[in-house]
Design a protein around this motif. Structure first.
Motif, PDB file in Angstrom:
ATOM      1  N   ASN A  33     -28.844 108.333 -37.587  1.00  0.00           N
ATOM      2  CA  ASN A  33     -29.565 108.096 -36.335  1.00  0.00           C
ATOM      3  C   ASN A  33     -29.164 106.753 -35.752  1.00  0.00           C
ATOM      4  O   ASN A  33     -28.941 105.800 -36.491  1.00  0.00           O
ATOM      5  CB  ASN A  33     -31.079 108.092 -36.573  1.00  0.00           C
ATOM      6  CG  ASN A  33     -31.591 109.449 -36.961  1.00  0.00           C
ATOM      7  OD1 ASN A  33     -31.367 110.415 -36.260  1.00  0.00           O
ATOM      8  ND2 ASN A  33     -32.269 109.519 -38.104  1.00  0.00           N
ATOM      9  N   SER A  35     -30.659 103.957 -33.070  1.00  0.00           N
ATOM     10  CA  SER A  35     -31.865 103.581 -32.345  1.00  0.00           C
ATOM     11  C   SER A  35     -31.527 103.166 -30.914  1.00  0.00           C
ATOM     12  O   SER A  35     -30.356 102.997 -30.561  1.00  0.00           O
ATOM     13  CB  SER A  35     -32.578 102.443 -33.062  1.00  0.00           C
ATOM     14  OG  SER A  35     -31.821 101.255 -32.946  1.00  0.00           O
ATOM     15  N   LYS A  36     -32.560 102.949 -30.124  1.00  0.00           N
ATOM     16  CA  LYS A  36     -32.370 102.500 -28.750  1.00  0.00           C
ATOM     17  C   LYS A  36     -31.682 101.143 -28.692  1.00  0.00           C
ATOM     18  O   LYS A  36     -30.987 100.835 -27.737  1.00  0.00           O
ATOM     19  CB  LYS A  36     -33.724 102.410 -28.039  1.00  0.00           C
ATOM     20  CG  LYS A  36     -34.358 103.739 -27.770  1.00  0.00           C
ATOM     21  CD  LYS A  36     -35.692 103.556 -27.079  1.00  0.00           C
ATOM     22  CE  LYS A  36     -36.376 104.881 -26.889  1.00  0.00           C
ATOM     23  NZ  LYS A  36     -37.700 104.722 -26.268  1.00  0.00           N
ATOM     24  N   THR A  37     -31.895 100.337 -29.723  1.00  0.00           N
ATOM     25  CA  THR A  37     -31.287  99.002 -29.759  1.00  0.00           C
ATOM     26  C   THR A  37     -29.886  99.014 -30.345  1.00  0.00           C
ATOM     27  O   THR A  37     -29.238  97.974 -30.425  1.00  0.00           O
ATOM     28  CB  THR A  37     -32.170  98.025 -30.567  1.00  0.00           C
ATOM     29  OG1 THR A  37     -32.325  98.530 -31.879  1.00  0.00           O
ATOM     30  CG2 THR A  37     -33.520  97.839 -29.908  1.00  0.00           C
ATOM     31  N   GLY A  38     -29.422 100.182 -30.816  1.00  0.00           N
ATOM     32  CA  GLY A  38     -28.057 100.308 -31.309  1.00  0.00           C
ATOM     33  C   GLY A  38     -27.892 100.211 -32.809  1.00  0.00           C
ATOM     34  O   GLY A  38     -26.782 100.278 -33.310  1.00  0.00           O
ATOM     35  N   HIS A  39     -28.984 100.054 -33.546  1.00  0.00           N
ATOM     36  CA  HIS A  39     -28.895  99.984 -35.000  1.00  0.00           C
ATOM     37  C   HIS A  39     -28.781 101.387 -35.589  1.00  0.00           C
ATOM     38  O   HIS A  39     -29.398 102.330 -35.102  1.00  0.00           O
ATOM     39  CB  HIS A  39     -30.120  99.274 -35.576  1.00  0.00           C
ATOM     40  CG  HIS A  39     -30.162  97.834 -35.215  1.00  0.00           C
ATOM     41  ND1 HIS A  39     -30.804  97.366 -34.075  1.00  0.00           N
ATOM     42  CD2 HIS A  39     -29.626  96.747 -35.800  1.00  0.00           C
ATOM     43  CE1 HIS A  39     -30.664  96.068 -34.003  1.00  0.00           C
ATOM     44  NE2 HIS A  39     -29.946  95.654 -35.045  1.00  0.00           N
TER      45      HIS A  39
END
Length: 67
Positions: A33, A35-39
């Motif tokens: 996955n 995340s929205k923050t790119g992690h």
């Protein structure tokens, strides 16, 4: 920039955890996955059936040599 940032994780890759809570454990990469923050977070499935989640930055891909 760490050495691990250029590695592309794929579902089914063998990996070893090199950081975080699960350091020293190994298994197969599952359920990737972003995340929205790119992690990147992944689920690692161990041979004994246990699964755990960790960040992609905490793992290295282990090359499997096939004969």
């Amino acid at each position: 920039m760490s050495n691990n940032e250029n590695i592309i994780l794929k579902d089914g890759d063998s990996c070893e955890v090199i950081g975080g809570t699960h350091k020293g454990k190994a298994g197969l990469v599952r359920d990737i996955n972003i995340s929205k923050t790119g992690h990147i977070s992944i689920t690692v499935a161990q041979a004994n059936g246990h699964r755990f989640k960790t960040l992609g930055k905490n793992v290295v891909v282990v090359n499997n040599v096939k004969k």
